[in-house]
Design an enzyme around this catalytic site. Structure first.
Site, mmCIF file in Angstrom:
data_model
loop_
_atom_site.group_PDB
_atom_site.id
_atom_site.type_symbol
_atom_site.label_atom_id
_atom_site.label_comp_id
_atom_site.label_asym_id
_atom_site.label_seq_id
_atom_site.Cartn_x
_atom_site.Cartn_y
_atom_site.Cartn_z
ATOM 1 N N CYS A 135 -49.570 -24.753 -9.065
ATOM 2 C CA CYS A 135 -49.942 -25.259 -7.744
ATOM 3 C C CYS A 135 -48.769 -25.934 -7.049
ATOM 4 C CB CYS A 135 -51.131 -26.204 -7.846
ATOM 5 S SG CYS A 135 -50.907 -27.568 -8.995
ATOM 6 N N GLU B 119 -58.171 -31.609 -7.225
ATOM 7 C CA GLU B 119 -56.734 -31.303 -7.194
ATOM 8 C C GLU B 119 -56.621 -29.831 -6.859
ATOM 9 O OE1 GLU B 119 -53.268 -29.870 -7.541
ATOM 10 O OE2 GLU B 119 -54.035 -29.617 -9.574
#
EC number: 1.2.1.71
Length: 487
Positions: free
Chosen positions: A278, A244
């Site tokens: 993020c 990720e």
């Protein structure tokens, strides 16, 4: 100083000297030595030795232990929140929500495991067809610094629940959070070897990722590091790799009735956590014309008043520090580089205190910049791009190698349905901050943003593999033999 937890013992490191610093005052928060290759090997071997007994332990017993871990986190919530704030620089109110997310991860993971894995069976001709799920074995978890408790927890909890054993390497910037989290696991009664902690930087990370004894690696962090891991794991299809990574996330704004609501949503999308999520908006796409001008004027005015300060200041700041002085310097240089290429500073990002990693929000109009860098600037730096029509906005939104998150602020359901179909992202929000995500939904993206869906409900999918069986209590002849065989 004993900084590593291997085979149920705290050990001093034998590798490079490490320190974590308070991002604002630059005082030493934690010091120690990283794990060298020999200690990494010992951690992997300890996990391998512990694996058979842990995998055979009944699921309900593993769940009981995880629930004790959640209860321990609750009892130590204030202590852990303070350490997170001290080491990352994020405000205490935000650190407290991170600890709550860590606690809640246990129940979410248990629900996900029961619904997405577990065991199912049904009759098939003269046999029973059974679907089971088995753990991979020994997996490494690499954690990031921006959510040093919550994000590694999103790998570790489902991995242990599925019956894996784990070697955890946290970010070298947040070792104290990792150490305290391990102590909570120990307090909950985790058996020796099931979860091992190896602190360290690049030397430790390279040794762990290259270890032949791993069955998989789960990573949350930068695309640069994730790409290196992907290359390193190339040609090893027998190992599970869950990544990720980041994103150059677009937030498209159309003319909406409530301008202040749009401004608030943009700020929450771009500047929450000092821009160190993020899913933060990196690119703000604003329509050309008077309404877009008014939106930007209001956004700049409000952003200029955002309170920035030390994690424990009162009244509480909206934004704390970025993770380090070097991170702050990188962001300031990125701003300078963009301005040099023709960007117009609507609100210049500044460093209000010399020697501190505090930054004020920055907003640059990069519409006139040719060859804009497709890069994730991990901090409070927002790039504005003016667009002529909705088709142009979608083209610009998709002009990235990444595909983590995308958002639309619009009063039109029809527009959102078009955006949903045509945008390229794993998370697509409508009239909600880009950083918002449901724990019951997959979290992750496409393209350079990674694979699988770590840290959320779908983590169960990569923490165990399906095993299909046809079963019968005895060997028996079929009613009709296959042609060409006689008995």
């Amino acid at each position: 100083m004993s900084t590593h937890y291997i085979a149920g013992q705290w050990l001093a490191g034998q590798g490079e000297t490490l320190e974590s610093l308070d991002p604002v005052g630059q005082g030493v928060v934690w010091s120690g030595r990283g794990a060298d290759a020999t200690q990494v090997d010992a951690a992997v071997c300890a996990a391998r030795e512990a694996f058979p007994a842990w995998a055979r332990r009944p699921l309900e017993q593993r769940i009981e232990l995880l629930e004790r871990f959640a209860a321990t986190l609750k009892s130590r919530a204030d202590e852990l929140a303070r350490v997170i704030g001290e080491e990352t620089g994020k405000p205490l109110w935000e650190s407290a929500t991170e600890v709550t997310s860590m606690v809640n991860k246990v129940a979410i993971s248990v629900q996900a495991f029961r619904e997405r894995t577990g065991e199912k069976s049904g009759p098939l001709a003269d046999a029973t067809a059974v679907l089971r799920h088995k753990p991979h074995g020994v997996v490494a978890v690499f954690g990031p610094y921006n959510f040093p408790g919550h994000l590694p927890n999103g790998h570790i909890v489902p991995a242990l629940l599925a019956g894996n054993c784990v070697v955890f390497k946290p970010s070298e910037l947040t070792p104290k959070v990792a150490e305290l989290t391990l102590k909570a696991w120990i307090q909950a009664g985790l058996p020796a070897g099931v979860l091992n902690l190896v602190q360290g930087g690049r030397e430790t990370g390279v040794a762990l990722a290259a270890h032949r004894g791993l069955d998989g690696l789960f990573f949350t962090g930068s695309s640069r590091t994730g790409n290196l891991l992907h290359s390193q794991f190339g040609g090893q299809p027998q190992k599970i790799l869950a990544l990720e990574m980041g994103g150059n996330n677009p937030l498209v704004v159309e003319e909406v009735a409530d301008l202040d609501a749009a401004v608030y949503t943009i700020i929450q999308s771009a500047f929450i956590s000092a821009g160190q999520r993020c899913t933060c908006a990196r690119r703000l796409l604003v329509p050309q014309g008077a309404w877009g001008d008014a939106l930007l004027a209001r956004l700049v005015a409000v952003s200029a008043t955002l309170r920035v300060g030390r994690f424990d200041e009162q009244p509480a700041p909206f934004m704390g520090a970025v993770i380090s002085l070097s991170a702050a310097e990188h962001l300031l240089k990125a701003q300078e580089h963009l301005i040099g290429k023709g960007a117009q500073p609507l609100l210049a990002m500044t460093q209000p205190i010399d020697g501190a990693a505090l930054l004020t929000p920055g907003i640059l109009d990069v519409s006139a910049v040719a060859e804009r860098p497709d890069e994730e600037f991990f901090g409070p730096l927002l790039q504005v791009i003016r667009y002529s029509d909705f088709a142009a906005a979608i083209r610009e939104a998709n002009a990235t190698q990444y595909g983590l998150a995308a958002g639309l602020l619009s009063d039109s359901r029809e527009r959102f349905e078009q955006f949903l179909v045509e945008s390229r992202a794993g998370i697509v929000n409508w009239n909600k901050q880009l950083t918002g995500a449901a724990s019951s939904a997959p979290f992750g993206g496409i393209g350079a943003s990674g694979n699988h869906r770590p840290s959320a409900y779908y983590a169960a999918d990569y923490c165990a593999y399906p095993v299909a069986s046809l079963e019968s209590p005895s060997v028996s002849l079929p009613a009709t033999l296959t042609p060409g065989i006689s008995l």
